[in-house]
Design a protein around this motif. Sequence first.
Motif, PDB file in Angstrom:
ATOM      1  N   LEU A  69      -1.367  -0.028  -3.134  1.00 34.25           N
ATOM      2  CA  LEU A  69      -2.449  -0.834  -2.583  1.00 34.25           C
ATOM      3  C   LEU A  69      -2.931  -0.147  -1.302  1.00 34.25           C
ATOM      4  O   LEU A  69      -2.198  -0.061  -0.319  1.00 34.25           O
ATOM      5  CB  LEU A  69      -1.966  -2.249  -2.269  1.00 34.25           C
ATOM      6  CG  LEU A  69      -3.031  -3.191  -1.686  1.00 34.25           C
ATOM      7  CD1 LEU A  69      -4.146  -3.459  -2.692  1.00 34.25           C
ATOM      8  CD2 LEU A  69      -2.404  -4.496  -1.221  1.00 34.25           C
ATOM      9  N   VAL A  91       7.533  -5.253  -3.819  1.00 36.97           N
ATOM     10  CA  VAL A  91       6.445  -4.612  -3.077  1.00 36.97           C
ATOM     11  C   VAL A  91       7.004  -4.098  -1.773  1.00 36.97           C
ATOM     12  O   VAL A  91       7.451  -4.880  -0.941  1.00 36.97           O
ATOM     13  CB  VAL A  91       5.289  -5.594  -2.820  1.00 36.97           C
ATOM     14  CG1 VAL A  91       4.208  -4.906  -2.011  1.00 36.97           C
ATOM     15  CG2 VAL A  91       4.740  -6.111  -4.132  1.00 36.97           C
ATOM     16  N   ASP A 126       2.424   1.600  -8.284  1.00 34.89           N
ATOM     17  CA  ASP A 126       1.203   0.950  -7.799  1.00 34.89           C
ATOM     18  C   ASP A 126       1.082   1.204  -6.304  1.00 34.89           C
ATOM     19  O   ASP A 126       2.079   1.092  -5.564  1.00 34.89           O
ATOM     20  CB  ASP A 126       1.246  -0.556  -8.057  1.00 34.89           C
ATOM     21  CG  ASP A 126       0.773  -0.914  -9.459  1.00 34.89           C
ATOM     22  OD1 ASP A 126       0.356   0.003 -10.200  1.00 34.89           O
ATOM     23  OD2 ASP A 126       0.832  -2.105  -9.819  1.00 34.89           O
ATOM     24  N   PRO A 171       5.640  -9.362 -10.310  1.00 35.08           N
ATOM     25  CA  PRO A 171       5.386  -8.016  -9.830  1.00 35.08           C
ATOM     26  C   PRO A 171       6.689  -7.369  -9.392  1.00 35.08           C
ATOM     27  O   PRO A 171       7.663  -8.058  -9.060  1.00 35.08           O
ATOM     28  CB  PRO A 171       4.454  -8.219  -8.635  1.00 35.08           C
ATOM     29  CG  PRO A 171       4.774  -9.586  -8.142  1.00 35.08           C
ATOM     30  CD  PRO A 171       5.135 -10.381  -9.379  1.00 35.08           C
ATOM     31  N   TYR A 218      -1.503 -10.505  -9.783  1.00 31.91           N
ATOM     32  CA  TYR A 218      -0.938  -9.208 -10.138  1.00 31.91           C
ATOM     33  C   TYR A 218      -0.598  -9.111 -11.623  1.00 31.91           C
ATOM     34  O   TYR A 218      -0.891  -8.111 -12.291  1.00 31.91           O
ATOM     35  CB  TYR A 218       0.304  -8.960  -9.282  1.00 31.91           C
ATOM     36  CG  TYR A 218       0.834  -7.556  -9.305  1.00 31.91           C
ATOM     37  CD1 TYR A 218       0.130  -6.513  -8.722  1.00 31.91           C
ATOM     38  CD2 TYR A 218       2.057  -7.277  -9.893  1.00 31.91           C
ATOM     39  CE1 TYR A 218       0.628  -5.226  -8.724  1.00 31.91           C
ATOM     40  CE2 TYR A 218       2.568  -5.992  -9.893  1.00 31.91           C
ATOM     41  CZ  TYR A 218       1.850  -4.974  -9.310  1.00 31.91           C
ATOM     42  OH  TYR A 218       2.349  -3.693  -9.312  1.00 31.91           O
ATOM     43  N   LEU A 266      -6.352  -1.224  -5.590  1.00 29.21           N
ATOM     44  CA  LEU A 266      -5.023  -1.047  -6.162  1.00 29.21           C
ATOM     45  C   LEU A 266      -5.114   0.016  -7.250  1.00 29.21           C
ATOM     46  O   LEU A 266      -5.849  -0.155  -8.234  1.00 29.21           O
ATOM     47  CB  LEU A 266      -4.502  -2.363  -6.756  1.00 29.21           C
ATOM     48  CG  LEU A 266      -3.090  -2.311  -7.344  1.00 29.21           C
ATOM     49  CD1 LEU A 266      -2.049  -2.168  -6.231  1.00 29.21           C
ATOM     50  CD2 LEU A 266      -2.811  -3.555  -8.191  1.00 29.21           C
ATOM     51  N   ALA A 311       5.873  -0.722  -6.227  1.00 26.90           N
ATOM     52  CA  ALA A 311       4.574  -0.908  -5.584  1.00 26.90           C
ATOM     53  C   ALA A 311       4.711  -0.701  -4.084  1.00 26.90           C
ATOM     54  O   ALA A 311       5.720  -1.093  -3.482  1.00 26.90           O
ATOM     55  CB  ALA A 311       4.007  -2.299  -5.877  1.00 26.90           C
ATOM     56  N   ARG A 370       2.269  -0.563  -0.261  1.00 26.61           N
ATOM     57  CA  ARG A 370       1.010  -0.866   0.416  1.00 26.61           C
ATOM     58  C   ARG A 370       0.895   0.037   1.634  1.00 26.61           C
ATOM     59  O   ARG A 370       1.850   0.260   2.365  1.00 26.61           O
ATOM     60  CB  ARG A 370       0.950  -2.320   0.870  1.00 26.61           C
ATOM     61  CG  ARG A 370      -0.177  -2.611   1.854  1.00 26.61           C
ATOM     62  CD  ARG A 370      -0.224  -4.062   2.270  1.00 26.61           C
ATOM     63  NE  ARG A 370      -1.050  -4.246   3.464  1.00 26.61           N
ATOM     64  CZ  ARG A 370      -1.490  -5.418   3.881  1.00 26.61           C
ATOM     65  NH1 ARG A 370      -1.180  -6.511   3.219  1.00 26.61           N
ATOM     66  NH2 ARG A 370      -2.223  -5.503   4.973  1.00 26.61           N
ATOM     67  N   TRP A 375      -1.674 -11.426  -4.585  1.00 32.60           N
ATOM     68  CA  TRP A 375      -0.561 -10.988  -5.419  1.00 32.60           C
ATOM     69  C   TRP A 375      -0.295 -11.958  -6.576  1.00 32.60           C
ATOM     70  O   TRP A 375       0.376 -11.595  -7.552  1.00 32.60           O
ATOM     71  CB  TRP A 375       0.698 -10.798  -4.579  1.00 32.60           C
ATOM     72  CG  TRP A 375       0.615  -9.579  -3.708  1.00 32.60           C
ATOM     73  CD1 TRP A 375       0.345  -9.531  -2.380  1.00 32.60           C
ATOM     74  CD2 TRP A 375       0.783  -8.222  -4.128  1.00 32.60           C
ATOM     75  NE1 TRP A 375       0.330  -8.227  -1.930  1.00 32.60           N
ATOM     76  CE2 TRP A 375       0.605  -7.397  -2.984  1.00 32.60           C
ATOM     77  CE3 TRP A 375       1.075  -7.616  -5.348  1.00 32.60           C
ATOM     78  CZ2 TRP A 375       0.692  -6.014  -3.044  1.00 32.60           C
ATOM     79  CZ3 TRP A 375       1.172  -6.221  -5.406  1.00 32.60           C
ATOM     80  CH2 TRP A 375       0.983  -5.440  -4.265  1.00 32.60           C
ATOM     81  N   ARG A 415      -2.887   2.797  -9.853  1.00 37.85           N
ATOM     82  CA  ARG A 415      -1.606   2.952 -10.554  1.00 37.85           C
ATOM     83  C   ARG A 415      -1.540   4.380 -11.097  1.00 37.85           C
ATOM     84  O   ARG A 415      -2.518   4.888 -11.661  1.00 37.85           O
ATOM     85  CB  ARG A 415      -1.486   1.944 -11.690  1.00 37.85           C
ATOM     86  CG  ARG A 415      -0.197   2.011 -12.489  1.00 37.85           C
ATOM     87  CD  ARG A 415      -0.105   0.839 -13.469  1.00 37.85           C
ATOM     88  NE  ARG A 415      -0.056  -0.437 -12.744  1.00 37.85           N
ATOM     89  CZ  ARG A 415      -0.062  -1.636 -13.338  1.00 37.85           C
ATOM     90  NH1 ARG A 415      -0.110  -1.725 -14.663  1.00 37.85           N
ATOM     91  NH2 ARG A 415      -0.013  -2.742 -12.618  1.00 37.85           N
ATOM     92  N   LEU A 429      -3.626  -8.447 -14.207  1.00 37.53           N
ATOM     93  CA  LEU A 429      -4.490  -7.272 -14.117  1.00 37.53           C
ATOM     94  C   LEU A 429      -4.777  -6.707 -15.503  1.00 37.53           C
ATOM     95  O   LEU A 429      -3.916  -6.714 -16.395  1.00 37.53           O
ATOM     96  CB  LEU A 429      -3.825  -6.198 -13.255  1.00 37.53           C
ATOM     97  CG  LEU A 429      -3.641  -6.517 -11.773  1.00 37.53           C
ATOM     98  CD1 LEU A 429      -2.878  -5.397 -11.087  1.00 37.53           C
ATOM     99  CD2 LEU A 429      -4.996  -6.725 -11.089  1.00 37.53           C
TER     100      LEU A 429
END
Length: 631
Positions: A524, A12, A522, A9, A557, A580, A450, A452, A554, A582, A560
């Motif tokens: 979250l 993050v 992305d 990924p 990830y 999640l 990404a 969060r 994760w 995108r 997906l």
Amino acid sequence: MVAETQKRPPQVEMAEEKNNAAVKSSNRTSLLLLGGVTAIVIVALALGLGLGLGLKHHRHDGAATTNPKTSSAPSPGPTAPSSASESVQSWRRSTLEYDLDMNWDINASPTIRLFNFTISEIQAAPDGILRPLLVINGQFPGPLVRVNRGDRVLVNVTNQLSNGTALHWHGLYQNGTNWMDGTVGVTQCPIPPGTSFLYNFTVESQYGTYWYHSHYSSQYTDGIVGPLIVHAPEEATTRESYDFDQVILLQDWYHDLSAALMPGYLASGNENTEPVPDNGLIQGTNYFNCSLYANDSGYTCQENSTRAVFAVTQGKRYRLRLINTGAFTEFDFSIDNHTLSVVEADSTLVQPVAVTRLPIHVAQRYSVIVYTNQTSTNYWMRAQMITDCFSDDNPVLNPDVQALITYTNTTSEPTDSVDWSTALDLVCKDLSPSMLTPAVVEIAPSPNNAFRIDVSFQIGAYALDRAYINSTTWTAAKDPTLNQAVAGLKADNSTFNALGLSSAFDKASQFVISIPEYQVVDLLINSLDEGAHPFHLHGHQFWIMASGTGDFDWNSYARLNTTNPMRRDTLTIDAYGWTLIRFRADNPGLWALHCHISWHMEAGLLMQFQGRTDLMSHWTIPSDVLALCST
């Protein structure tokens, strides 16, 4: 073909470090128009589905002797015989306007569509209870805005309210015209009382079912809503599957102005107990049992309360474009004895899927096709409130909001109409994304970044219960964040160009993630609250990549599904859940992401994305937009 997934990924980034406050899970363009311009309003006169008559009810004998706001309501009296309304109040908009003429040319060359909106306050009774009502051109609900992709849309708004206002065009990208998004505190200041403002934008690269509403405080809760339909040649195949096309508005309804209810909701010690609706409306109308209010309740209940009536022809196919224009409530929509075929969700055409009940949360849109294959009689259309998601009870509320489907063009109440035996939802959640497959295939691209965010309600100073995204609780900026960003970029302020959580804004009230250049992002969204939240992202559609409860894994990830996942602009984050999403951060400007429950947004549940500063740095905000902030 499955697109190659990343083995690792991307980095993050927590858009902001969590603060140390205890998190409490709560109960929940510059074109000037001369005066006298005639608006172009499309009035569909097709014979098929439309609001023709109203079911009229009269007050029952024996008014309640208790205050139903604080005690149990008495049992309603027997239903009075229904009869056709002899007249329709002048403030009720004829919903023949919402019956979409099938002769509309979806292949027409782009043109200019011009509308004049005058927003004012009147006294009216959509469900029989007289109250202040905010209207457009003297009528409720708002007028239909119907255009083709490629059309230039001009809406001249005159504000005759005592407060400011603004209109948001829900679901439209506004690419290149971010200042027309209509979000007070983000893209504009409110339109002051006694003044006019021209919304001027072109609808590009999209088509389907949308709507518009006020985006100033909780104002749309009180009536400033209307449908917005965009056509395109790509609809031709779908159009072959139905004979009639109809917009239907669903909404919860309060007997008091939202501005009167808001202080109590935000009061110290309230702990996010949202006001519970008093009723619900279909097509701006419903019946209310006047006997549920005591004579000294302070409410005036008129005896001309109606339900909407839709006349249908046997053996025809009807496209119903459902829009939840409410403030708080998710509905389970159904029609007795009729299966629904879902063909659109939030302007994304999908492969047909049959359901008997359709959950539709605040601000979401679905199109369903109904085949009128029953006998020549009448049936109930139902928009049933999911009351388990309410934090309190309201004894005057009948959560089964009804309208009449009539095969005989009569207003006789159904005798053989039976609700579906499938259980009503006990939680607020969306129709599973796995059930919806976009008809136009798009592979979700690999992400570049990404982030969060954590959604919560926290008790702060003076025991005020506020909504937070990480450690920020939003309030509308007096100087809109778009204005700040464009000015800062012109001044070469490097803080407006930094990637990630922006330090250019007041982080106590403005949570802004900056994506300076084109990226696939992305996000979250993690909820620490026991209530569900319908989140809407302005200026974009997103792919729904995954959802669940607990902690996101994760390690999954890279696995997906990127092959044509569902695309929407409004989705429900489950209680204690995560989703999640995108999206392509390719649209320049400041774009709100917020819970569409009006109480929650006013409590602070809004953040923003700042996109493509490489393009924004060359912008000049139109002078009429800037002038709104100097009035």
